[in-house]
Design an enzyme around this catalytic site. Structure first.
Site, PDB file in Angstrom:
ATOM      1  N   ASP A 295       0.865  -1.179   0.000  1.00  0.00           N
ATOM      2  CA  ASP A 295       0.000   0.000   0.000  1.00  0.00           C
ATOM      3  C   ASP A 295       0.905   1.235   0.000  1.00  0.00           C
ATOM      4  O   ASP A 295       1.588   1.521   0.982  1.00  0.00           O
ATOM      5  CB  ASP A 295      -0.867  -0.049   1.269  1.00  0.00           C
ATOM      6  CG  ASP A 295      -1.913   1.050   1.313  1.00  0.00           C
ATOM      7  OD1 ASP A 295      -1.710   2.092   0.664  1.00  0.00           O
ATOM      8  OD2 ASP A 295      -2.918   0.860   2.030  1.00  0.00           O
ATOM      9  N   HIS A 296       0.871   1.941  -1.098  1.00  0.00           N
ATOM     10  CA  HIS A 296       1.810   3.066  -1.251  1.00  0.00           C
ATOM     11  C   HIS A 296       1.466   4.239  -0.333  1.00  0.00           C
ATOM     12  O   HIS A 296       2.254   5.154  -0.167  1.00  0.00           O
ATOM     13  CB  HIS A 296       1.816   3.524  -2.722  1.00  0.00           C
ATOM     14  CG  HIS A 296       3.116   4.117  -3.161  1.00  0.00           C
ATOM     15  ND1 HIS A 296       4.125   4.450  -2.289  1.00  0.00           N
ATOM     16  CD2 HIS A 296       3.577   4.460  -4.386  1.00  0.00           C
ATOM     17  CE1 HIS A 296       5.135   4.969  -2.959  1.00  0.00           C
ATOM     18  NE2 HIS A 296       4.828   4.981  -4.234  1.00  0.00           N
TER      19      HIS A 296
END
Ligand code: CAO
Length: 433
Positions: free
Chosen positions: A405-406
């Site tokens: 999850d950036h």
């Protein structure tokens, strides 16, 4: 007594010969004042010609495709005699760009009826194409409706001439959104819906209902795909030594009725990496303001079953031996295939692994299993030439595909985790440090 009134095209500014692209009214229909009678499109803009007053449509003098200019007779409206004049007031300004001009009225007497020609330009809503809906072809009425519903016209497929978005497209879009909200965990973010196609027109087909598991996992996967800005980092781990060790222990494990596969080694290596990089063993708080770091190491394992994908969780992986993990992995994957997993068995993961190594393939991009922030995809290990000490030697290389999850993990952190993990797998003695 009723009045018959001619409605003519108002002054369109510099525009003449504008094409009629939509006629949203029908003969016999009762319409309200300001309701669009026809929609015109010129090179620069589209515009509705609204009814100057309420009435019943007696005749439509034009058709889609006709080109009209100021003064052209477009519609004959029947109105109640006593309301006609009162309703001929200048209409309120529209939100869209407007061309304002004077009202011009001409009245012609006719036996038993009064025919009034009304040229109304005050209410000509001209929608320039540079509003917040981009270059979409749509009339001002449709644009106004879209704004009222908070819809992005760019996401709606137009079925009118030249792909123009018409009112029905908007209605169908809203209907399909509402249906989807009932069926899935869609975000309502105004996403375009897939077209409904009758495939039988192309050849023979058969409808097979999705399993309950497939329908459920479809909801979760879709939600996670939409909510998580994914990045996938690829790497390869040299597991030549690990594999030699695993094979050497196979007989020992078999005596205890356990099959040691590479996956349990990967689980252990992952825990070592999670300890080094705690942000990967975490969840983002619901308000997105905090990272909830977990002090436990519960690993979700994606298991392929005939009914679809399930993800049971193996708890406290840090506290269990390789043999214990192998035994538990066999038990949960068996339970999964017999559809005996409870929902508690599938909750509480802090990180997930999806291994397709037993099947094949070189790489894939796994979808983060919310509320986890990362997932490791594992593909099939293969011997590849590696350049070492001036020569190429065959080494068993394990493909690793780390999706994260950036919002939580930066690219550099993702690469560091991936390199660290590959190092742990290349030299399992690192776990002892
Ligand atoms: N590289 C090379 N060989 C591998 C390997 C890898 N990365 N991983 C496993 N193998 C080998 C095993 O050693 C075993 O070989 P032998 O039978 O010769 O000993 C064989 O492949 C089969 O392993 P397995 O798949 O039965 O066992 P596992 O422990 O690796 O995996 C499980 C268990 C439950 C994870 C697996 O069976 C499974 O269901 N995988 C699919 C997961 C999935 O669907 N993911 C996609 C999710 S996203 O849609």
């Amino acid at each position: 007594m009723s009045n018959l009134k001619e409605v003519r095209v108002p002054d369109l500014g510099n525009v003449s010969g504008a094409a009629i692209i939509e006629i949203p009214i029908k003969v016999g229909e009762s319409i309200q004042a300001e309701q669009a009678l026809i929609t015109l499109e010129s090179d620069k803009a589209s515009m509705d010609i609204p009814a100057p007053f309420a009435g019943k449509v007696k005749e439509i003098k034009v058709k889609v495709g006709d080109k009209v200019s100021k003064g052209d007779f477009i519609v004959l409206l029947e109105t109640e005699a006593d309301t006609a004049v009162a309703e001929e007031k200048p209409a309120a300004k529209k939100e869209t760009t407007e061309t304002a001009a004077a009202n011009v009225q001409q009245e012609t007497a006719k036996p038993a009826e009064t025919i009034t020609t009304v040229v109304n330009t005050e209410d000509t809503a001209v929608s320039s194409e540079d509003d917040d809906q981009g270059d979409v072809h749509a009339g001002p009425g449709v644009r106004r409706l879209a704004r009222e519903f908070g819809l992005n016209l760019n996401l709606i497929t137009g079925t009118g001439q030249k792909g123009r978005v018409v009112k029905e497209d908007l209605q169908n879009f809203v209907k399909s959104r509402l249906n989807q909200t009932g069926q899935s965990s869609g975000t309502g973010a105004g996403l375009p819906s897939a077209p409904q196609i009758d495939f039988s027109q192309f050849g023979e087909t058969e409808n097979k209902p999705l399993s309950r598991i497939k329908k459920l996992s479809a909801q979760y996967l879709h939600r996670n795909w939409l909510l998580v800005p994914h990045v996938t980092q690829f790497n390869e781990a040299d597991i030549t030594e690990l594999e030699a060790f695993r094979k050497a222990q196979a007989a020992f494990a078999a005596k205890q009725n356990v099959k040691l596969t590479p996956l349990v080694f990967i689980m252990k290596a992952v825990v070592t990496a999670l300890k080094e990089f705690p942000a990967f063993n975490a969840s983002l708080s619901a308000d997105g303001e905090q990272l909830i770091l977990k002090k436990y190491f519960h690993i979700g394992i994606a298991v392929d079953t005939p009914e679809g994908l399930v993800v049971p969780v193996i708890r406290d992986v840090d506290k269990k031996s390789l043999l214990e993990l192998a035994k538990e992995l066999a038990e949960v994957s068996n339970k999964a295939r017999l559809k005996q997993l409870s929902s508690a068995d599938m909750q509480g993961s802090s990180f997930t692994i999806s291994s397709l190594g037993g099947i094949g393939g070189t790489a894939f991009t796994p979808i983060v299993n919310l509320p986890d922030v990362a997932i490791l995809g594992v593909s099939k290990a293969q011997f590849k030439p590696q350049y070492q000490d001036g020569e190429f030697i065959p080494r068993l290389m394990l493909p690793l595909c780390l999706s994260y999850d950036h919002r939580v993990i930066d690219g550099a952190e993702g690469a560091r985790f991936s390199v660290f993990l590959a190092d742990c797998l290349s030299d399992i003695r690192r776990w002892l440090l």
